[in-house]
Each structure stands twice: as structure tokens, then as C-alpha cells.
Scaffold this motif. Structure first.
Motif, PDB file in Angstrom:
ATOM      1  N   TRP A 173      15.041  30.320 -14.948  1.00 19.32           N
ATOM      2  CA  TRP A 173      16.430  30.465 -15.395  1.00 19.32           C
ATOM      3  C   TRP A 173      16.497  30.278 -16.905  1.00 19.32           C
ATOM      4  O   TRP A 173      15.754  29.476 -17.475  1.00 19.32           O
ATOM      5  N   ASP A 174      17.422  31.006 -17.559  1.00 15.82           N
ATOM      6  CA  ASP A 174      17.509  30.934 -19.026  1.00 15.82           C
ATOM      7  C   ASP A 174      18.169  29.658 -19.529  1.00 15.82           C
ATOM      8  O   ASP A 174      18.260  29.424 -20.743  1.00 15.82           O
ATOM      9  N   GLY A 175      18.643  28.808 -18.617  1.00 15.30           N
ATOM     10  CA  GLY A 175      19.187  27.512 -19.012  1.00 15.30           C
ATOM     11  C   GLY A 175      20.614  27.542 -19.517  1.00 15.30           C
ATOM     12  O   GLY A 175      21.179  26.498 -19.862  1.00 15.30           O
ATOM     13  N   ARG A 176      21.261  28.749 -19.512  1.00 12.22           N
ATOM     14  CA  ARG A 176      22.609  28.867 -20.085  1.00 12.22           C
ATOM     15  C   ARG A 176      23.589  29.592 -19.161  1.00 12.22           C
ATOM     16  O   ARG A 176      24.712  29.146 -18.994  1.00 12.22           O
ATOM     17  N   ASN A 177      23.185  30.715 -18.617  1.00  9.85           N
ATOM     18  CA  ASN A 177      24.116  31.626 -17.963  1.00  9.85           C
ATOM     19  C   ASN A 177      23.982  31.603 -16.443  1.00  9.85           C
ATOM     20  O   ASN A 177      22.870  31.565 -15.912  1.00  9.85           O
ATOM     21  N   THR A 193      19.085  39.610 -16.283  1.00 11.39           N
ATOM     22  CA  THR A 193      18.383  39.054 -17.435  1.00 11.39           C
ATOM     23  C   THR A 193      18.549  37.547 -17.597  1.00 11.39           C
ATOM     24  O   THR A 193      17.850  36.942 -18.411  1.00 11.39           O
ATOM     25  N   HIS A 194      19.443  36.910 -16.846  1.00  8.87           N
ATOM     26  CA  HIS A 194      19.597  35.456 -16.939  1.00  8.87           C
ATOM     27  C   HIS A 194      18.571  34.718 -16.085  1.00  8.87           C
ATOM     28  O   HIS A 194      18.433  33.492 -16.193  1.00  8.87           O
ATOM     29  N   LYS A 247       8.700  31.980 -22.085  1.00 11.78           N
ATOM     30  CA  LYS A 247       9.325  31.158 -23.102  1.00 11.78           C
ATOM     31  C   LYS A 247      10.838  31.327 -23.059  1.00 11.78           C
ATOM     32  O   LYS A 247      11.348  32.429 -22.971  1.00 11.78           O
ATOM     33  N   GLY A 248      11.539  30.213 -23.136  1.00  8.59           N
ATOM     34  CA  GLY A 248      12.990  30.242 -23.097  1.00  8.59           C
ATOM     35  C   GLY A 248      13.571  30.104 -21.705  1.00  8.59           C
ATOM     36  O   GLY A 248      14.794  30.025 -21.551  1.00  8.59           O
TER      37      GLY A 248
END
Length: 458
Positions: free
Chosen positions: A369-373, A381-382, A394-395
Motif C-alpha cells: 500500500w502507498d501509505g496515503r490513499n 496505483t494506490h 519503494k514508497g
């Protein structure tokens, strides 16, 4: 038409109550029969099928400003309508060839411009979608039902054309005993999270079906164009919101209000199911008896590389691609197998299981998971898959991996078909699963603790 213009009346979760508008996905395909080849050993004819292949505009949208989403959704729905109309006209013989493609291109150009303009007013417009208006003819293998099949289920010429063509082809099936083992499991590292958390949500005993997709097409009835099987949250339909999901009941024994859904699997047996005249069912070429799963297993697993972190509430994940026949296999994630042979997973074939063995569909969801969305414009893409060694890019951070395993009793030699957009010809590669996390924070934290501590919890 604005999103408020969509009829807001909720669809019944019972098949018999499904009444909704006919739409196709923003990238779609229409079907016409080609030349018949040698006859099969039953009443189906093998077909070389010609389709209209349109680029999937929604897949290309990686960023849509919040204030533009409603207008973008409206235009994506209009693209769906245009492809649906082209399909009906082509399948019924009302239009054909270059004239149909040219007319469809003109309509798509205007609608795609509407998408760009909406985003432009709130940010930078996506330049790449301007070139997505053109569609093309494409051929694929399919079969046509015989006299006892979809022709008996349709009420008019248009739906008859839609339903009669597009059954899975003979070469869409393979004997699982002829497949070599192909499953590879990453080696667990010292800090691996080896536990699991299982949720018992039943097998859809309450009959929660509809052809909506609240993730991809919120507010649009029949946005999936195929029937979905649901377990978990009892309220899920096209008009669900985070608030409505959080207020709803659940079929899960531990109070998990998450929604888990996937396309139904049918026997292509020529029998009239309860949705034979309904959108998502017979009107969209999805015919035959809906198979009830013998078993549904929902398990959250850890990472071979380290500990996992909690998913945010209302995280949305789609795994697989319902339009993989025309979009290609970049996002495909189908896994078909048979009990006793699950070290052999098929991506683009239905399994023929030996006597005493059951058909298995397995959905292994993205675990990074991208940690935000909690969602993204193209709904992909999330989140991301870990690499072959189990590492997140990464990320991205590791979260519990949802694995859904669905088992069906199918007699050897029976013809099965997953529900699909009609233009996708029920290809096994189009299989997919959907998930919205509505676990309470406390329940999610319990799951994470079990997984990270190496315990197997239920």
C-alpha cells in the motif's frame, strides 16, 4: 446527465429484483459471429468471433481531482453507453464495419474531450487519453450455444444476439492433470510475519447478487455488466458509501463489515436462471445456472520479508482485470485450479477436474500500500503486488494480504463460464475479485497482531 440524474433507488439484492440500465465498460468490445469451424461433441458450434476493441479510458486515468470526479464519472458512463449501443447494433445486424467504427469514434472523441475538460478545470488534463477514441476489429475464439441455450432466454433480437454468442471456446479448457506444478512461494526471511487471520462470512446463503460495481462505477446501476456474488457487508450495491457500509450488517461471524465480491460462476446448461431477462444476466449474455460455492475461505496473510501494517478503513482493492481479453494481461490475476492439484494454477484456462475433485478459484490480492490513499483514479496505483521475493517497491508498505479461495462442485465434463462483460466472451483470464475494508480499527489491529506474532487466528 449528472450523477444526480441516475436513478437513486436501490437495487434489490435478489436476482429477481434486478432492474437497471444497460451499460458497458469505457473500453469495450462488441461481438459478431464469424465462420464456424468443425462441430463439437455437443450442440455448440465453434466460432471465430469478430469484436470491436476500444481502449479502456478509465485505466489511463491516474489522477482525477476530487472536484472533477463527478463529471469524469458522468462521461465515463457515457462512454459505456456508446459502446453498449454499438454492441447491440452490431450483434443484431443493424450496423457493421467501418461505418459503425467511424460513428463510434466521433461519439467517443466528444466524450473523451469532456473527461479532459473536467480535469483541466481543476488541474492538468491527461494528454494521453485524447488518442483513445479509435476502436478496431479484433478476432477471438468463442462458441455459440445451441437451441437449448441463450436463444431461449432472450426476449428480443438484440438480447438474443448478445446472449447466444460468446460462450467459452473449447480451447479455453484444459485437463488439470496435464498441467505441471507451477506455484512458487517466496522464502520466508528471519523477520517474516508468518501468522494468519481468517474470517468466516459464509457462502452467500442470503442471496446477495447484483450487477453493480461500487468501486469502478459508483452510482451506476449494472456498472459491472455481469452478476456479482457477495459475502460480508449485506448492503453493498452501486449506491453504497463509506457511511452506509459502516452502518450495515454483515454475514461475517466476527463482525467484519467488509465487502467481498466476485463474478458468479455458471453452468452453461441452457437453463433459465432467475436473471435470464435481467441486466447483468441474460441481457448481457450471462446465462445458465449460477453455481453456489461449496466453500468460501477468506484469509489475511503476512509478508515473507517482514511485519505488516494495518490497512486503513475503506481501503478499496481490485485484483485481476475484467477486460483482460481486450486490455491485455498486464493487470490479469486469475488463478483457476482443482482440489488436490492446487500446486498448478491456471491464468487463462478453465480447469477440467478429475472425478472427486472440485473447481477452485483463488484471488491473491495486492499486499503493498502507498501509505496515503484508500483508492486511486484507476483503482490500481494506490496498491501493488510484492515482487517475486515478497518485497514491496519503494514508497509502499506491506499490509495483510487478502486471499479468497472459492470452491465449486462441478461434474467432470460440464461446461462452466465466469460471468463477464459480454464482449469479453467469458474468458477465464478475465476473472477478478473486489474488496472494500470495513473492519473496525480494533478488528484490523487484532488481525495485524495475529499475523505479526505468527499466530493463526479466527
Amino acid at each position: 446527465m449528472s450523477p444526480k440524474g441516475h436513478k437513486r433507488a436501490r437495487l434489490s439484492t435478489k436476482l429477481v429484483g434486478v432492474v437497471s440500465a444497460l451499460v458497458l465498460g469505457g473500453g469495450g468490445v462488441a461481438v459478431i459471429a464469424g465462420n464456424a469451424s468443425a462441430g463439437q461433441d455437443d450442440n455448440r458450434k465453434s466460432q471465430l468471433t469478430t469484436t470491436i476493441d476500444c481502449p479502456d479510458v478509465g485505466e489511463k486515468l491516474t489522477a482525477v481531482p476530487e472536484q472533477a470526479k463527478a463529471e469524469v464519472d458522468e462521461n465515463l458512463a457515457k462512454l459505456d453507453d456508446q459502446v453498449a449501443d454499438a454492441y447491440r447494433r452490431l450483434a443484431s445486424g443493424q450496423a457493421q464495419g467501418d461505418a459503425l467504427l467511424g460513428e463510434l469514434k466521433q461519439k467517443r472523441e466528444q466524450t473523451i474531450k469532456g473527461v479532459s475538460d473536467a480535469i483541466d478545470r481543476a488541474g492538468d488534463p491527461p494528454k494521453e487519453i485524447a488518442a483513445l477514441s479509435s476502436c478496431q476489429m479484433k478476432k477471438a475464439s468463442a462458441e455459440e450455444d445451441g437451441g437449448g441455450g441463450a436463444a431461449a432466454l432472450a426476449s428480443d433480437a438484440k438480447s438474443s444476439a448478445a446472449g447466444k454468442k460468446g460462450a467459452p471456446a473449447k480451447n479455453d479448457f484444459v485437463n488439470i492433470t496435464k498441467v505441471r506444478p507451477n506455484v512458487r512461494t517466496p522464502r520466508a526471511q528471519n523477520n517474516a510475519s508468518k501468522g494468519s487471520f481468517s474470517v468466516n462470512c459464509g457462502r452467500n446463503e442470503n442471496g446477495h447478487f447484483n450487477p453493480d460495481n461500487v468501486i469502478v462505477a459508483p452510482g451506476v446501476s449494472n456498472g459491472a455488466h455481469h452478476m456479482h456474488d457477495y459475502v460480508g457487508n449485506v448492503s453493498t450495491d452501486a449506491f453504497s458509501t463509506n457511511d452506509s457500509l459502516a452502518r450495515a450488517g454483515t454475514t461475517c461471524g466476527n463482525g467484519d463489515q467488509s465487502t467481498y465480491y466476485w463474478p458468479v460462476l455458471r453452468l452453461r446448461d441452457g437453463k433459465a436462471e432467475r436473471d435470464a431477462q435481467a441486466p447483468g444476466g441474460g441481457q448481457d449474455g450471462n446465462v445458465g445456472t449460477i453455481l453456489k460455492p461449496k466453500q468460501v475461505t477468506i484469509t489475511f496473510k503476512g509478508s515473507p520479508e517482514g511485519k505488516v501494517k494495518a490497512m486503513p478503513r475503506f481501503l478499496r482493492i481490485i485484483t485481476g482485470d475484467a477486460k483482460a481479453l481486450t486490455n491485455g494481461t498486464a493487470n490479469a490475476n486469475a488463478s483457476w485450479s482443482c482440489t488436490g492439484f492446487e500446486d498448478r494454477q491456471l491464468k487463462d484456462k478453465y480447469p477440467i477436474c478429475p472425478k472427486g475433485s472440485d473447481v477452485v478459484r483463488t484471488f491473491s490480492f495486492q499486499s503493498c500500500w502507498d501509505g496515503r490513499n484508500t483508492d486511486s483514479a484507476n483503482h490500481r496505483t494506490h496498491v501493488a503486488f510484492a515482487d517475486r521475493n515478497g518485497r514491496c517497491q519503494k514508497g509502499f508498505t506491506a499490509i495483510p494480504q487478502l486471499v479468497q479461495r472459492i470452491v465449486y462442485g462441478v461434474q467432470p465434463g460440464s461446461r462452466i463460464a465466469v460471468d463477464s462483460f459480454p464482449e469479453q466472451l467469458h474468458k477465464p483470464v478475465t476473472d477478478h475479485g473486489d474488496f472494500i475494508n470495513v473492519m473496525s480499527n480494533g478488528l484490523m489491529n487484532k488481525a495485524v497482531s495475529c499475523i505479526n506474532d505468527g499466530r493463526n487466528c479466527r
